[in-house]
Write a protein that holds these residues in place. Structure first.
Motif, PDB file in Angstrom:
ATOM      1  N   ALA A 289       0.821  -1.207   0.000  1.00  0.00           N
ATOM      2  CA  ALA A 289       0.000   0.000   0.000  1.00  0.00           C
ATOM      3  C   ALA A 289       0.850   1.250   0.000  1.00  0.00           C
ATOM      4  O   ALA A 289       0.312   2.343  -0.071  1.00  0.00           O
ATOM      5  N   THR A 290       2.191   1.131   0.095  1.00  0.00           N
ATOM      6  CA  THR A 290       3.075   2.291   0.094  1.00  0.00           C
ATOM      7  C   THR A 290       4.154   2.106  -0.959  1.00  0.00           C
ATOM      8  O   THR A 290       4.467   0.978  -1.373  1.00  0.00           O
ATOM      9  N   LEU A 291       4.733   3.244  -1.369  1.00  0.00           N
ATOM     10  CA  LEU A 291       5.778   3.205  -2.386  1.00  0.00           C
ATOM     11  C   LEU A 291       7.035   2.531  -1.853  1.00  0.00           C
ATOM     12  O   LEU A 291       7.739   1.822  -2.590  1.00  0.00           O
ATOM     13  N   GLU A 292       7.335   2.720  -0.561  1.00  0.00           N
ATOM     14  CA  GLU A 292       8.512   2.085   0.029  1.00  0.00           C
ATOM     15  C   GLU A 292       8.402   0.561  -0.029  1.00  0.00           C
ATOM     16  O   GLU A 292       9.390  -0.142  -0.308  1.00  0.00           O
ATOM     17  N   GLU A 293       7.197   0.050   0.202  1.00  0.00           N
ATOM     18  CA  GLU A 293       7.006  -1.403   0.140  1.00  0.00           C
ATOM     19  C   GLU A 293       7.153  -1.913  -1.287  1.00  0.00           C
ATOM     20  O   GLU A 293       7.694  -3.008  -1.510  1.00  0.00           O
ATOM     21  N   LEU A 294       6.687  -1.123  -2.257  1.00  0.00           N
ATOM     22  CA  LEU A 294       6.863  -1.525  -3.654  1.00  0.00           C
ATOM     23  C   LEU A 294       8.344  -1.576  -4.027  1.00  0.00           C
ATOM     24  O   LEU A 294       8.775  -2.450  -4.780  1.00  0.00           O
ATOM     25  N   VAL A 295       9.140  -0.636  -3.497  1.00  0.00           N
ATOM     26  CA  VAL A 295      10.577  -0.648  -3.764  1.00  0.00           C
ATOM     27  C   VAL A 295      11.220  -1.867  -3.117  1.00  0.00           C
ATOM     28  O   VAL A 295      12.069  -2.546  -3.720  1.00  0.00           O
ATOM     29  N   GLU A 296      10.814  -2.186  -1.877  1.00  0.00           N
ATOM     30  CA  GLU A 296      11.376  -3.346  -1.188  1.00  0.00           C
ATOM     31  C   GLU A 296      11.034  -4.643  -1.913  1.00  0.00           C
ATOM     32  O   GLU A 296      11.836  -5.582  -1.941  1.00  0.00           O
ATOM     33  N   GLN A 297       9.838  -4.705  -2.509  1.00  0.00           N
ATOM     34  CA  GLN A 297       9.427  -5.904  -3.247  1.00  0.00           C
ATOM     35  C   GLN A 297       9.953  -5.915  -4.680  1.00  0.00           C
ATOM     36  O   GLN A 297       9.640  -6.820  -5.448  1.00  0.00           O
ATOM     37  N   GLU A 298      10.756  -4.868  -5.030  1.00  0.00           N
ATOM     38  CA  GLU A 298      11.345  -4.749  -6.360  1.00  0.00           C
ATOM     39  C   GLU A 298      10.279  -4.660  -7.445  1.00  0.00           C
ATOM     40  O   GLU A 298      10.444  -5.161  -8.558  1.00  0.00           O
ATOM     41  N   LYS A 299       9.165  -4.001  -7.099  1.00  0.00           N
ATOM     42  CA  LYS A 299       8.127  -3.716  -8.092  1.00  0.00           C
ATOM     43  C   LYS A 299       8.271  -2.298  -8.644  1.00  0.00           C
ATOM     44  O   LYS A 299       7.697  -1.972  -9.676  1.00  0.00           O
ATOM     45  N   VAL A 300       9.039  -1.470  -7.942  1.00  0.00           N
ATOM     46  CA  VAL A 300       9.387  -0.113  -8.368  1.00  0.00           C
ATOM     47  C   VAL A 300      10.878   0.060  -8.116  1.00  0.00           C
ATOM     48  O   VAL A 300      11.394  -0.372  -7.076  1.00  0.00           O
ATOM     49  N   SER A 301      11.577   0.698  -9.055  1.00  0.00           N
ATOM     50  CA  SER A 301      13.024   0.881  -8.883  1.00  0.00           C
ATOM     51  C   SER A 301      13.461   2.248  -9.406  1.00  0.00           C
ATOM     52  O   SER A 301      12.797   2.848 -10.257  1.00  0.00           O
ATOM     53  N   VAL A 302      14.583   2.720  -8.857  1.00  0.00           N
ATOM     54  CA  VAL A 302      15.225   3.965  -9.306  1.00  0.00           C
ATOM     55  C   VAL A 302      16.698   3.662  -9.513  1.00  0.00           C
ATOM     56  O   VAL A 302      17.369   3.137  -8.616  1.00  0.00           O
TER      57      VAL A 302
END
Length: 424
Positions: free
Chosen positions: A22-35
């Motif tokens: 439900a948060t962007l940080e969790e998406l980054v941790e799950q490698e669904k969002v990256s920078v």
């Protein structure tokens, strides 16, 4: 129909369980969002070279708008964003589809040494199935790089690093026609790929005897079309011939470092030897006539301005007529008339004195019954305005009475028509 609905429900449930964050940080941790951040240039990096930094944002769904970030502050470096729009693409990695956005900015290191691009905060919004829009902040990793000065340029004061560097020169007329009073314009254009226009060199040289020169403000252009980062500086110089003879316009040399081939190169604008000719008698006469015409034109304009200023000054500052006579002179006339026992002349100057130099509202010479009047003054009036043949009176007392009226400071004066007074 029921089977299709069941399959759709199971699919959405699976996606929800798969992307339950439900948060962007969790998406980054799950490698669904990256920078990701990287430096485009490689190999030896030199002082002043344009270094392109690319930020890549990726998600397995899609972005809900542009990703925004603030340019970092880097000591001893110029940081600019020349590519304001960025680019988008879709890639398939390990069987998964990724949507990507690329943003770029440029860094121009001004000294040698180690540089660090700090972590950059990015404002991002993505869509997550079963959740909706998820927005927040993510950070890039710091990026380090080394910058040095090429050994060949260690003792060179001024040089420019670029992928390409070009210099061209143009004159608006031939040197053959140059004579005293004539002018010629020189245009020097510098183009470089990998620099900003404000970083390109200014063209100037020491004064030349007999040939004055005036450097105009440069025209600076930065073009970033289709990946070509072209900087252009257009420098114009006006030369005016002051006297005949041979002059030398000095050469100009540019040292630049080719960042593609990593070599030092030179560009030279050759010196110009110019023979400034003499004016013919006819040309000298025409030049003199023009100078005289300009002189008389300036003189007439100056005279007109002077007349207008004088007229305006009189209109604005002269509000009243100044006394025609000094007080001492008027008193002298009164004393002389008293000594000569000339009542007519005495009354004339008494009017002048009382009107210009004293409070005229305090004394009324025409009202003999006024308390301030005395016998001598009344007799003076009687001897002038009454019956003919009346004996003249002594004017000494009248003079003392008139002079007793003190001058009023700051009293406004008006023009007096002396024709109404008796004349000698």
């Amino acid at each position: 129909m029921m089977l299709q609905r069941l399959l759709l429900t199971l699919f959405l449930l699976a996606m929800t369980l798969h992307l339950h964050a439900a948060t962007l940080e969790e998406l980054v941790e799950q490698e669904k969002v990256s920078v990701d951040i990287k430096l485009v240039e490689s190999g030896e990096l030199v002082v002043g070279q344009e270094l392109t930094v690319t930020l890549t944002f990726a998600t397995q769904t899609w972005f809900k708008g542009a990703n925004r970030f603030t340019l970092p502050e880097i000591p001893n470096a110029v940081v600019v964003q020349r590519d304001t729009f960025g680019s988008n693409e879709t890639q398939r990695i390990n069987g998964e589809t990724w949507v990507m956005q690329h943003k770029r900015f440029s860094v121009f290191p001004q000294t040698s040494g180690r540089f660090e691009i700090p972590a950059i905060k990015i404002d991002m919004k993505v869509f997550v199935p079963g959740v909706g829009d998820v927005s927040g902040e993510v950070y890039s990793k710091p990026l380090n790089f080394e910058v040095s000065v090429p050994a060949e340029l260690a003792f060179v004061d001024t040089w420019w690093p670029a992928k390409s560097f070009k210099v061209s020169e143009q004159w608006d007329k031939s040197f053959d026609v140059l004579k005293p009073g004539f002018s010629i314009e020189r245009t020097i254009t510098i183009e470089a790929d990998g620099l900003l226009a404000m970083m390109l060199p200014e063209i100037n040289h020491p004064p030349i005897k007999g040939l004055a020169h005036y450097v105009k403000p440069p025209q600076l252009l930065d073009d970033n079309t289709r990946g070509n980062k072209l900087a252009k500086r257009i420098q114009k110089i006006d030369y005016v011939v002051e006297e005949s003879g041979e002059v030398v316009i000095p050469s100009v040399e540019f040292t630049w470092y080719n960042t593609e081939s990593q070599t030092v190169e030179y560009i030279t604008i050759e010196a110009q030897v110019v023979e400034l000719g003499q004016l013919s008698p006819k040309e000298k006469l025409i030049k003199l006539a023009k100078q005289m015409a300009n002189y008389w034109q300036e003189l007439v304009v100056g005279l007109l301005i002077f007349i207008v200023l004088i007229y305006a000054w009189k209109k604005l500052s002269i509000k009243r007529v100044k006394p025609r006579y000094q007080a001492s002179k008027v008193k002298g006339q009164l004393a002389q008339a008293s000594h000569d026992k000339n009542a007519r002349r005495f009354i004339k100057w008494a009017y002048v004195y009382l009107d210009w130099f004293s409070g005229a509202d305090k004394v009324n010479l025409l009202r003999a019954e006024k308390i301030d009047s005395n016998t001598s003054l009344n007799g003076c009036f009687d001897s002038v305005f009454a019956e003919q043949g009346k004996q003249p009176v002594k004017l000494t007392s009248a003079l003392k009475y008139v002079l007793k009226t003190k001058r009023v400071a700051g009293k406004s004066t008006q023009r007096v028509d002396l024709s109404m007074n008796p004349k000698d």
